[in-house]
Scaffold this motif. Structure first.
Motif, PDB file in Angstrom:
ATOM      1  N   GLU A   1       0.842  -1.193   0.000  1.00  0.00           N
ATOM      2  CA  GLU A   1       0.000   0.000   0.000  1.00  0.00           C
ATOM      3  C   GLU A   1       0.877   1.242   0.000  1.00  0.00           C
ATOM      4  OE1 GLU A   1      -3.317   2.204   2.843  1.00  0.00           O
ATOM      5  OE2 GLU A   1      -3.157   0.009   2.886  1.00  0.00           O
ATOM      6  N   THR A   2       0.572   2.198  -0.882  1.00  0.00           N
ATOM      7  CA  THR A   2       1.348   3.425  -0.990  1.00  0.00           C
ATOM      8  C   THR A   2       0.920   4.431   0.072  1.00  0.00           C
ATOM      9  OG1 THR A   2      -0.163   4.615  -2.461  1.00  0.00           O
ATOM     10  CG2 THR A   2       1.376   3.053  -3.486  1.00  0.00           C
ATOM     11  N   VAL A   3       1.657   5.533   0.156  1.00  0.00           N
ATOM     12  CA  VAL A   3       1.312   6.581   1.111  1.00  0.00           C
ATOM     13  C   VAL A   3      -0.037   7.213   0.783  1.00  0.00           C
ATOM     14  CG1 VAL A   3       3.663   7.142   1.826  1.00  0.00           C
ATOM     15  CG2 VAL A   3       2.709   8.207  -0.228  1.00  0.00           C
ATOM     16  N   ALA A   4      -0.469   7.090  -0.467  1.00  0.00           N
ATOM     17  CA  ALA A   4      -1.758   7.638  -0.875  1.00  0.00           C
ATOM     18  C   ALA A   4      -2.896   6.637  -0.705  1.00  0.00           C
ATOM     19  CB  ALA A   4      -1.695   8.104  -2.323  1.00  0.00           C
ATOM     20  N   GLY A   5      -2.577   5.435  -0.211  1.00  0.00           N
ATOM     21  CA  GLY A   5      -3.601   4.436   0.019  1.00  0.00           C
ATOM     22  C   GLY A   5      -3.869   3.514  -1.157  1.00  0.00           C
ATOM     23  N   GLU A   6      -3.119   3.681  -2.249  1.00  0.00           N
ATOM     24  CA  GLU A   6      -3.264   2.780  -3.387  1.00  0.00           C
ATOM     25  C   GLU A   6      -2.540   1.474  -3.111  1.00  0.00           C
ATOM     26  OE1 GLU A   6      -2.810   5.721  -7.111  1.00  0.00           O
ATOM     27  OE2 GLU A   6      -1.295   5.965  -5.547  1.00  0.00           O
ATOM     28  N   VAL A   7      -2.973   0.418  -3.756  1.00  0.00           N
ATOM     29  CA  VAL A   7      -2.296  -0.874  -3.665  1.00  0.00           C
ATOM     30  C   VAL A   7      -1.615  -1.144  -4.988  1.00  0.00           C
ATOM     31  CG1 VAL A   7      -2.580  -3.352  -3.320  1.00  0.00           C
ATOM     32  CG2 VAL A   7      -3.927  -1.751  -1.961  1.00  0.00           C
ATOM     33  N   VAL A   8      -0.291  -1.314  -4.957  1.00  0.00           N
ATOM     34  CA  VAL A   8       0.480  -1.502  -6.186  1.00  0.00           C
ATOM     35  C   VAL A   8       1.263  -2.809  -6.113  1.00  0.00           C
ATOM     36  CG1 VAL A   8       0.674   0.979  -6.591  1.00  0.00           C
ATOM     37  CG2 VAL A   8       2.461  -0.204  -5.288  1.00  0.00           C
ATOM     38  N   PRO A   9       1.606  -3.406  -7.265  1.00  0.00           N
ATOM     39  CA  PRO A   9       2.367  -4.656  -7.256  1.00  0.00           C
ATOM     40  C   PRO A   9       3.729  -4.480  -6.595  1.00  0.00           C
ATOM     41  CG  PRO A   9       1.410  -4.237  -9.419  1.00  0.00           C
ATOM     42  CD  PRO A   9       1.232  -2.978  -8.630  1.00  0.00           C
ATOM     43  N   CYS A  10       4.145  -5.489  -5.850  1.00  0.00           N
ATOM     44  CA  CYS A  10       5.468  -5.488  -5.224  1.00  0.00           C
ATOM     45  C   CYS A  10       5.916  -6.939  -5.043  1.00  0.00           C
ATOM     46  CB  CYS A  10       5.423  -4.759  -3.884  1.00  0.00           C
ATOM     47  SG  CYS A  10       7.046  -4.438  -3.150  1.00  0.00           S
ATOM     48  N   PRO A  11       6.200  -7.622  -6.168  1.00  0.00           N
ATOM     49  CA  PRO A  11       6.603  -9.030  -6.082  1.00  0.00           C
ATOM     50  C   PRO A  11       8.039  -9.159  -5.573  1.00  0.00           C
ATOM     51  CG  PRO A  11       6.712  -8.262  -8.350  1.00  0.00           C
ATOM     52  CD  PRO A  11       6.154  -7.126  -7.549  1.00  0.00           C
ATOM     53  N   VAL A  12       8.201  -9.718  -4.405  1.00  0.00           N
ATOM     54  CA  VAL A  12       9.525  -9.739  -3.779  1.00  0.00           C
ATOM     55  C   VAL A  12       9.908 -11.155  -3.344  1.00  0.00           C
ATOM     56  CG1 VAL A  12       9.275  -7.363  -2.988  1.00  0.00           C
ATOM     57  CG2 VAL A  12       8.627  -9.228  -1.464  1.00  0.00           C
ATOM     58  N   GLU A  13      11.209 -11.363  -3.261  1.00  0.00           N
ATOM     59  CA  GLU A  13      11.778 -12.598  -2.724  1.00  0.00           C
ATOM     60  C   GLU A  13      12.542 -12.350  -1.433  1.00  0.00           C
ATOM     61  OE1 GLU A  13      13.635 -15.248  -5.818  1.00  0.00           O
ATOM     62  OE2 GLU A  13      13.385 -13.431  -7.026  1.00  0.00           O
ATOM     63  N   SER A  14      12.735 -11.068  -1.101  1.00  0.00           N
ATOM     64  CA  SER A  14      13.476 -10.704   0.104  1.00  0.00           C
ATOM     65  C   SER A  14      12.848  -9.458   0.690  1.00  0.00           C
ATOM     66  CB  SER A  14      14.953 -10.441  -0.227  1.00  0.00           C
ATOM     67  OG  SER A  14      15.702 -10.192   0.946  1.00  0.00           O
ATOM     68  N   ILE A  15      12.745  -9.413   2.021  1.00  0.00           N
ATOM     69  CA  ILE A  15      12.175  -8.268   2.716  1.00  0.00           C
ATOM     70  C   ILE A  15      13.234  -7.678   3.643  1.00  0.00           C
ATOM     71  CG2 ILE A  15      10.461  -7.549   4.428  1.00  0.00           C
ATOM     72  CD1 ILE A  15       8.551  -9.592   3.211  1.00  0.00           C
ATOM     73  N   CYS A  16      13.356  -6.345   3.585  1.00  0.00           N
ATOM     74  CA  CYS A  16      14.366  -5.643   4.374  1.00  0.00           C
ATOM     75  C   CYS A  16      13.734  -4.960   5.580  1.00  0.00           C
ATOM     76  CB  CYS A  16      15.066  -4.595   3.506  1.00  0.00           C
ATOM     77  SG  CYS A  16      16.294  -3.595   4.396  1.00  0.00           S
ATOM     78  N   VAL A  17      14.392  -5.117   6.726  1.00  0.00           N
ATOM     79  CA  VAL A  17      14.099  -4.321   7.913  1.00  0.00           C
ATOM     80  C   VAL A  17      15.383  -3.584   8.256  1.00  0.00           C
ATOM     81  CG1 VAL A  17      13.412  -4.329  10.325  1.00  0.00           C
ATOM     82  CG2 VAL A  17      12.372  -5.944   8.750  1.00  0.00           C
ATOM     83  N   HIS A  18      15.340  -2.263   8.302  1.00  0.00           N
ATOM     84  CA  HIS A  18      16.568  -1.490   8.484  1.00  0.00           C
ATOM     85  C   HIS A  18      17.165  -1.689   9.877  1.00  0.00           C
ATOM     86  CE1 HIS A  18      15.205   0.648   4.841  1.00  0.00           C
ATOM     87  NE2 HIS A  18      16.496   0.792   4.658  1.00  0.00           N
ATOM     88  N   GLY A  19      18.458  -1.941   9.915  1.00  0.00           N
ATOM     89  CA  GLY A  19      19.144  -2.200  11.169  1.00  0.00           C
ATOM     90  C   GLY A  19      19.359  -0.971  12.017  1.00  0.00           C
ATOM     91  N   ASP A  20      19.206   0.247  11.416  1.00  0.00           N
ATOM     92  CA  ASP A  20      19.424   1.475  12.181  1.00  0.00           C
ATOM     93  C   ASP A  20      18.124   2.062  12.708  1.00  0.00           C
ATOM     94  OD1 ASP A  20      18.483   2.177   9.684  1.00  0.00           O
ATOM     95  OD2 ASP A  20      19.783   3.923   9.467  1.00  0.00           O
ATOM     96  N   THR A  21      17.008   1.361  12.489  1.00  0.00           N
ATOM     97  CA  THR A  21      15.729   1.810  13.004  1.00  0.00           C
ATOM     98  C   THR A  21      15.665   1.570  14.519  1.00  0.00           C
ATOM     99  OG1 THR A  21      14.636   1.242  10.911  1.00  0.00           O
ATOM    100  CG2 THR A  21      13.228   1.500  12.852  1.00  0.00           C
ATOM    101  N   PRO A  22      15.161   2.534  15.314  1.00  0.00           N
ATOM    102  CA  PRO A  22      15.004   2.279  16.754  1.00  0.00           C
ATOM    103  C   PRO A  22      14.156   1.029  16.988  1.00  0.00           C
ATOM    104  CG  PRO A  22      14.720   4.611  16.283  1.00  0.00           C
ATOM    105  CD  PRO A  22      14.808   3.925  14.955  1.00  0.00           C
ATOM    106  N   GLY A  23      14.636   0.138  17.858  1.00  0.00           N
ATOM    107  CA  GLY A  23      13.912  -1.102  18.120  1.00  0.00           C
ATOM    108  C   GLY A  23      14.015  -2.103  16.996  1.00  0.00           C
ATOM    109  N   ALA A  24      15.083  -2.009  16.193  1.00  0.00           N
ATOM    110  CA  ALA A  24      15.211  -2.848  15.001  1.00  0.00           C
ATOM    111  C   ALA A  24      15.212  -4.339  15.315  1.00  0.00           C
ATOM    112  CB  ALA A  24      16.490  -2.482  14.240  1.00  0.00           C
ATOM    113  N   VAL A  25      15.837  -4.733  16.409  1.00  0.00           N
ATOM    114  CA  VAL A  25      15.922  -6.157  16.740  1.00  0.00           C
ATOM    115  C   VAL A  25      14.542  -6.727  17.029  1.00  0.00           C
ATOM    116  CG1 VAL A  25      16.849  -7.849  18.356  1.00  0.00           C
ATOM    117  CG2 VAL A  25      18.293  -5.964  17.572  1.00  0.00           C
ATOM    118  N   ASP A  26      13.788  -6.028  17.874  1.00  0.00           N
ATOM    119  CA  ASP A  26      12.435  -6.479  18.177  1.00  0.00           C
ATOM    120  C   ASP A  26      11.562  -6.476  16.925  1.00  0.00           C
ATOM    121  OD1 ASP A  26      10.173  -7.079  20.120  1.00  0.00           O
ATOM    122  OD2 ASP A  26       9.464  -5.186  19.271  1.00  0.00           O
TER     123      ASP A  26
END
Length: 263
Positions: free
Chosen positions: A204-229
Motif C-alpha cells: 500500500e502506498t502513502v496515498a492508500g493505493e495498492v500496487v504490485p510489489c513481487p519480492v523474494e526478500s524483505i528488508c528491515v533497516h538495522g538502524d531503526t530504533p527497536g530494530a531487533v524487536d
C-alpha cells in the motif's frame, strides 16, 4: 522468504545498531563495505558472525560518502562508479573468504539504491561492476526498477526486494527520507506490510493505493530504533502466515548455506 537487514554500518569508535542480535534473526546481511559506512575490523567481525550462523552475506555498496552516510546523491563519472563498486565487493569478499564464506549477492545502499532505480547511467555502472566481478552474483533491488531491468537484460539474476518499514509511491519507488511518510513507525503496520508483500505481492502506498510489489526478500533497516524487536516480529509474522524464512539459494561456490537457520 528471505529476511535481510543492513549491518556493519559502524565506523571506528562509532557503532550503529545491534548487529549480533540481528544476525540471530535475519537470513541475509547487507554488509557495508567501507564507503558509506563500515571499516575493515567491522567487516571482518560481521563476516565471521554471519558465517557461523549460516546467514548469507551481501555486499552493500554505496557512494564514497562517509559524512553523508551514502544518502546524498553524487553525480559520478560512470566508469569511476563502476570501479568503486568493484572495489567494495572485493574488499568484503576478502573478509568473507577469511571467515569461510563468500559474497552471495550485491545490494546498492541509500542514494545509490534510489538513483539506480530510476537512472540508466548509474544503474548501468552497477550492472557493469557486478558482471565484471562475478556475473553469478545476484543483484538485490526494487522490482520493476531501472536497475532490475538492466541487470536482467545483462543476464544477471535479480532478486526483488521489499521494505517493510518504508513508504512507497504509486510508481513503486520509495518515498524520499526527507518527505512525510518515508518511514513506517508502527510495528503492527510493519509486520502487516511484510506479510502482505510476501503473501500477496503488493504494497500500500502513502496515498492508500495498492500496487504490485513481487519480492523474494524483505528488508528491515538495522538502524531503526527497536530494530531487533521489529525484525523478530516480522520473522514471526511471516512464519505465522505460512512462509518459511531462509536465505535464497546461493550462487555456486558462494559458501552461504542454511546452517543453523530456523523456520
Amino acid at each position: 522468504m528471505d529476511l535481510n537487514a543492513d549491518l556493519g554500518e559502524g565506523f571506528g569508535r562509532w557503532t550503529l545498531g545491534d548487529d549480533v542480535a540481528l544476525l540471530d534473526i535475519v537470513t541475509s546481511a547487507n554488509v557495508a563495505c567501507g564507503f558509506h559506512a563500515g571499516d575493515p575490523a567491522t567487516m571482518h567481525r560481521i563476516c565471521v558472525a554471519a558465517v557461523r550462523r549460516g546467514v548469507a552475506i551481501g555486499a552493500q555498496v554505496g557512494y564514497r560518502d562517509l559524512a553523508g552516510f551514502g544518502r546524498r546523491r553524487i553525480d559520478y563519472d560512470l566508469d569511476e562508479l563502476r570501479d568503486d563498486v568493484i572495489y567494495q565487493i572485493g574488499a568484503l569478499e576478502g573478509f568473507c573468504r577469511v571467515a569461510g564464506g563468500r559474497v552471495a549477492y550485491v545490494k546498492p545502499h541509500g542514494a545509490l539504491y534510489n538513483t539506480a532505480a530510476v537512472d540508466e547511467g548509474q544503474a548501468s555502472a552497477v550492472v557493469a561492476a557486478v558482471r565484471a566481478y562475478d556475473a553469478a552474483l545476484p543483484v538485490l533491488c526494487q522490482p520493476g526498477s531501472v536497475l532490475a531491468r538492466l541487470a536482467t537484460a545483462a543476464g544477471l539474476t535479480v532478486v526483488g526486494e521489499g521494505f517493510a518499514d518504508r513508504g512507497y509511491r504509486a510508481d513503486g519507488t520509495l518515498v524520499p527520507r526527507s518527505a512525510r511518510g518515508a518511514l513506517i513507525h508502527d510495528p503492527d503496520a510493519v509486520v502487516a506490510r511484510a506479510v502482505r508483500m510476501a503473501v500477496e505481492g503488493v504494497v500500500e502506498t502513502v496515498a492508500g493505493e495498492v500496487v504490485p510489489c513481487p519480492v523474494e526478500s524483505i528488508c528491515v533497516h538495522g538502524d531503526t530504533p527497536g530494530a531487533v524487536d521489529l525484525a523478530g516480529r516480522v520473522r514471526e509474522g511471516l512464519l505465522a502466515a505460512g512462509r518459511s524464512v531462509r536465505p535464497r539459494p546461493s550462487p555456486a561456490g558462494s559458501g552461504a548455506d542454511e546452517r543453523g537457520r530456523r523456520g
